[in-house]
Write a protein that holds these residues in place. Sequence first.
Motif, mmCIF file in Angstrom:
data_model
loop_
_atom_site.group_PDB
_atom_site.id
_atom_site.type_symbol
_atom_site.label_atom_id
_atom_site.label_comp_id
_atom_site.label_asym_id
_atom_site.label_seq_id
_atom_site.Cartn_x
_atom_site.Cartn_y
_atom_site.Cartn_z
ATOM 1 N N GLN A 46 0.877 4.232 -2.643
ATOM 2 C CA GLN A 46 0.808 5.657 -2.290
ATOM 3 C C GLN A 46 1.923 6.443 -2.974
ATOM 4 O O GLN A 46 1.699 7.555 -3.472
ATOM 5 C CB GLN A 46 0.900 5.813 -0.773
ATOM 6 N N ARG A 86 -7.890 7.755 0.929
ATOM 7 C CA ARG A 86 -7.179 8.661 0.027
ATOM 8 C C ARG A 86 -8.125 9.720 -0.540
ATOM 9 O O ARG A 86 -7.771 10.893 -0.663
ATOM 10 C CB ARG A 86 -6.540 7.844 -1.101
ATOM 11 N N ILE A 139 0.838 -1.200 0.000
ATOM 12 C CA ILE A 139 0.000 0.000 0.000
ATOM 13 C C ILE A 139 0.872 1.250 0.000
ATOM 14 O O ILE A 139 0.566 2.240 -0.681
ATOM 15 C CB ILE A 139 -0.965 -0.010 1.201
ATOM 16 N N VAL A 145 -1.771 7.073 3.692
ATOM 17 C CA VAL A 145 -0.803 6.327 4.494
ATOM 18 C C VAL A 145 -0.008 7.311 5.342
ATOM 19 O O VAL A 145 0.380 8.383 4.863
ATOM 20 C CB VAL A 145 0.151 5.515 3.587
ATOM 21 N N TYR A 150 -7.931 1.822 1.366
ATOM 22 C CA TYR A 150 -6.942 2.797 0.880
ATOM 23 C C TYR A 150 -7.584 3.857 -0.013
ATOM 24 O O TYR A 150 -7.381 5.067 0.191
ATOM 25 C CB TYR A 150 -5.837 2.063 0.110
#
Length: 238
Positions: free
Chosen positions: A16, A188, A12, A196, A184
């Motif tokens: 990112q 986001r 992840i 993150v 995620y």
Amino acid sequence: MLEPALTQVTDIRTLQEIDDEAATLRAALEDVERRLRGSEELNEARRTSAAVDSELADVRRAQRRIEGEVEGLTARIEPEEKRLYDGSVRNPKELQNIQHELEALKQQRTKLEDQLLEVMTNLDRVEREQVSATKTLTREEARWEKDQGDLKHESFRLNDLITRADARREAQKLKINPRNLVVYEEVRRRRGGVAVARVSGGNCGGCRVAIPEAVRRRAFGADQLAQCPNCERILYVG
């Protein structure tokens, strides 16, 4: 079989990083495309030139109007002066009326001539401003034309890099558990593109709020993702 949480967090984080890179590239491309449409300096030069041209047209219209009115008064004054002095009018009362009329007409003409002098002074100023604005516009247009080749090349380069970043993103998404990917993407979206955050000094690196010990321990674990209780960003330690 699901990937361990630590591996998932690493994947992840990589996603990112790819998204951050793509966002930077898109921002750069947006700036290039804006400059291709015209620079701020060029746009300002165009606005200034247009404003000066408009003002100059207004001043010239005022000049023509006043000159026309002066000519009209002069056309009325000249025959009346001729009548006053050529002996064609002998009646004293009528002569007095002609004289009063001439005085009134000449006063009007004098006022108009004063106005015309002000307009001519203003015209001289605006004409100088037009010369300066035209020079500035010509310079900025030449500079913009010169930059077009470099900007088009940069646009092509950035588009290529964005295409590659998007391809890497699609490949990276395949490494992430679908449920984790949903988390995620949602975080986001809500957190300005940053989903993150690193645990730093016991605080979330995203919102700076202290992380409970249980959540910190979960961030070290291998069975599930740890999220900040405040901003919901996915946490990592290291």
